[in-house]
Scaffold this active site. Sequence first.
Site, PDB file in Angstrom:
ATOM      1  N   SER A 155      -1.696  21.638 -13.267  1.00  0.00           N
ATOM      2  CA  SER A 155      -0.986  22.684 -13.594  1.00  0.00           C
ATOM      3  C   SER A 155      -0.012  22.740 -14.355  1.00  0.00           C
ATOM      4  CB  SER A 155      -0.472  23.318 -12.220  1.00  0.00           C
ATOM      5  OG  SER A 155       0.265  22.544 -11.605  1.00  0.00           O
ATOM      6  N   MET A 156       0.150  23.795 -15.308  1.00  0.00           N
ATOM      7  CA  MET A 156       1.378  23.749 -16.445  1.00  0.00           C
ATOM      8  C   MET A 156       1.901  24.986 -16.477  1.00  0.00           C
ATOM      9  SD  MET A 156      -1.365  22.473 -19.159  1.00  0.00           S
ATOM     10  CE  MET A 156      -2.399  23.972 -19.146  1.00  0.00           C
ATOM     11  N   GLY A 157       2.567  25.316 -15.086  1.00  0.00           N
ATOM     12  CA  GLY A 157       3.501  26.536 -15.117  1.00  0.00           C
ATOM     13  C   GLY A 157       3.174  27.431 -15.760  1.00  0.00           C
ATOM     14  N   GLY A 159       2.525  26.113  -7.345  1.00  0.00           N
ATOM     15  CA  GLY A 159       1.613  25.066  -7.263  1.00  0.00           C
ATOM     16  C   GLY A 159       1.087  24.886  -5.868  1.00  0.00           C
ATOM     17  N   ASP A 160       1.747  24.973  -4.842  1.00  0.00           N
ATOM     18  CA  ASP A 160       1.103  25.178  -3.398  1.00  0.00           C
ATOM     19  C   ASP A 160       0.294  25.844  -3.243  1.00  0.00           C
ATOM     20  OD1 ASP A 160       3.288  23.123  -3.250  1.00  0.00           O
ATOM     21  OD2 ASP A 160       4.783  24.415  -2.413  1.00  0.00           O
TER      22      ASP A 160
HETATM   23  N1  LIG Z   1       5.794  31.856 -14.723  1.00  0.00           N
HETATM   24  C1  LIG Z   1       4.734  31.872 -14.281  1.00  0.00           C
HETATM   25  N2  LIG Z   1       3.930  33.197 -14.937  1.00  0.00           N
HETATM   26  C2  LIG Z   1       2.544  33.285 -14.462  1.00  0.00           C
HETATM   27  N3  LIG Z   1       1.940  32.030 -13.699  1.00  0.00           N
HETATM   28  C3  LIG Z   1       2.564  31.182 -13.334  1.00  0.00           C
HETATM   29  C4  LIG Z   1       4.075  30.932 -13.766  1.00  0.00           C
HETATM   30  N4  LIG Z   1       4.608  29.858 -13.049  1.00  0.00           N
HETATM   31  C5  LIG Z   1       3.433  29.268 -12.627  1.00  0.00           C
HETATM   32  N5  LIG Z   1       2.088  30.069 -12.566  1.00  0.00           N
HETATM   33  C6  LIG Z   1       1.161  29.823 -12.122  1.00  0.00           C
HETATM   34  O1  LIG Z   1       1.025  28.928 -11.195  1.00  0.00           O
HETATM   35  C7  LIG Z   1       0.340  27.698 -11.353  1.00  0.00           C
HETATM   36  C8  LIG Z   1       1.137  26.716 -10.533  1.00  0.00           C
HETATM   37  O2  LIG Z   1       2.448  26.594 -11.109  1.00  0.00           O
HETATM   38  P1  LIG Z   1       3.069  24.984 -11.432  1.00  0.00           P
HETATM   39  O3  LIG Z   1       2.278  24.108 -12.599  1.00  0.00           O
HETATM   40  O4  LIG Z   1       4.529  25.588 -11.776  1.00  0.00           O
HETATM   41  O5  LIG Z   1       2.983  24.455 -10.043  1.00  0.00           O
HETATM   42  P2  LIG Z   1       3.900  23.206  -9.595  1.00  0.00           P
HETATM   43  O6  LIG Z   1       4.807  22.424 -10.693  1.00  0.00           O
HETATM   44  O7  LIG Z   1       3.124  22.136  -8.985  1.00  0.00           O
HETATM   45  O8  LIG Z   1       4.904  23.848  -8.636  1.00  0.00           O
HETATM   46  P3  LIG Z   1       5.364  23.698  -7.114  1.00  0.00           P
HETATM   47  O9  LIG Z   1       5.052  22.195  -6.931  1.00  0.00           O
HETATM   48  O10 LIG Z   1       6.933  23.894  -7.361  1.00  0.00           O
HETATM   49  O11 LIG Z   1       4.833  24.776  -6.251  1.00  0.00           O
HETATM   50  C9  LIG Z   1       0.146  27.682 -12.685  1.00  0.00           C
HETATM   51  O12 LIG Z   1      -0.959  26.853 -13.091  1.00  0.00           O
HETATM   52  C10 LIG Z   1       0.148  29.278 -13.126  1.00  0.00           C
HETATM   53  O13 LIG Z   1      -1.264  29.656 -13.031  1.00  0.00           O
HETATM   54 MG   LIG Z   2       3.687  21.026  -7.363  1.00  0.00          MG
END
Ligand SMILES: Nc1ncnc2c1ncn2[C@@H]1O[C@H](COP(=O)(O)OP(=O)(O)OP(=O)(O)O)[C@@H](O)[C@H]1O
Ligand SMILES: [Mg+2]
Length: 330
Positions: free
Chosen positions: A238-240, A269-270
Amino acid sequence: MSPTKHAAGPATVLCVALNPAIDLTIEVSDLRIGEVNRAQRAQQDAGGKGINVASCLADYAVPVAVTGQLGQENPALFEALFEAKGIDNRCLYIDGYTRVNTKVVDPDKGETTDINLPGPSQTDAEIAAQIAALKDVMTALAASLRWVVLSGSLPPGWPADTYATLIRHARSLGCKALLDTSGAALSEALKAGPEIVKPNRDELAEHLGRRFGSLAEVVEAARALIAAHPGMQAVAVSMGSEGAVFVSLEQAIVAEPLPVEPISSVGAGDAMVAGVVAAQIDGLPLDGCARLATAFAAGKLTRLGPHLPVQADVRALSEQVKLKNNCLIS
Ligand SMILES: Nc1ncnc2c1ncn2[C@@H]1O[C@H](COP(=O)(O)OP(=O)(O)OP(=O)(O)O)[C@@H](O)[C@H]1O
Ligand SMILES: [Mg+2]
């Protein structure tokens, strides 16, 4: 909390939440360190990555159980969440309190200050007994269980190979494992070959000790990870706000994020992890998994806690997800 259609039947997924926390959010305008501040409001929620995953799966009506450790002095918030969502509570209760992680939100400055506690301190003998008890929980659920989800950090003093031990036990019971952790816990757990891994880009980069200059490099790294670990089928990175890439040995699918106005990005991400597992339970191929996982994340982003819209709305969201297939495989 969203109204929930409870899942019917015994748990098909077990979420492991070894180091859960109560999230205490306090709103303080114009926070001043070292002074007396007046807070506007405060809220407490049951938190922790494994708890969030279970909560999202329950909202999607996947029969889910949760295990891990809860302090017996303050389990009420967790028990209320499990009760409201029909989550099978298989937690181990330990002496003392579940840790409280405090977020001080300053709406004037647009800043959030996090103060996180480490979790329980346990002796080696206590930890060994807990790991044995966690295996027993899995064994007791084995008749219905298909996936075990291991997410989040390990409590202080727990061996870095704890997740590897649990993954091997899951496999001995005929269950598959999805892993979402970081640092030494990730590196050690990978050795047991979990079927699916969901690092974010930074966690994958840290594990490999390198930086990624392009999406193609992320895909190559994910494919190398699969090739190096027998049993591993897919890696979702995942890439935020840039979305996510779902990689198997044959495919690489980039899923753009849905254009939602995030209310809170905590736990996106969860939710994505929950979506990946729900897709496995539904028998979806990698593109369907990419859609559903992205829809879960988007659905969660529009809510404050680890909650999803109703199942039909999540499915509708998944149909809106834009995918790019195999564009990066040479
Ligand atoms: N600002 C955003 N706008 C739209 N979609 C988002 C955004 N942030 C996250 N997402 C969605 O959520 C998914 C997972 O987010 P992210 O990559 O931040 O997970 P993470 O770093 O494992 O987060 P965490 O562990 O804090 O729950 C992304 O692949 C995307 O589909
Ligand atoms: Mg995570």
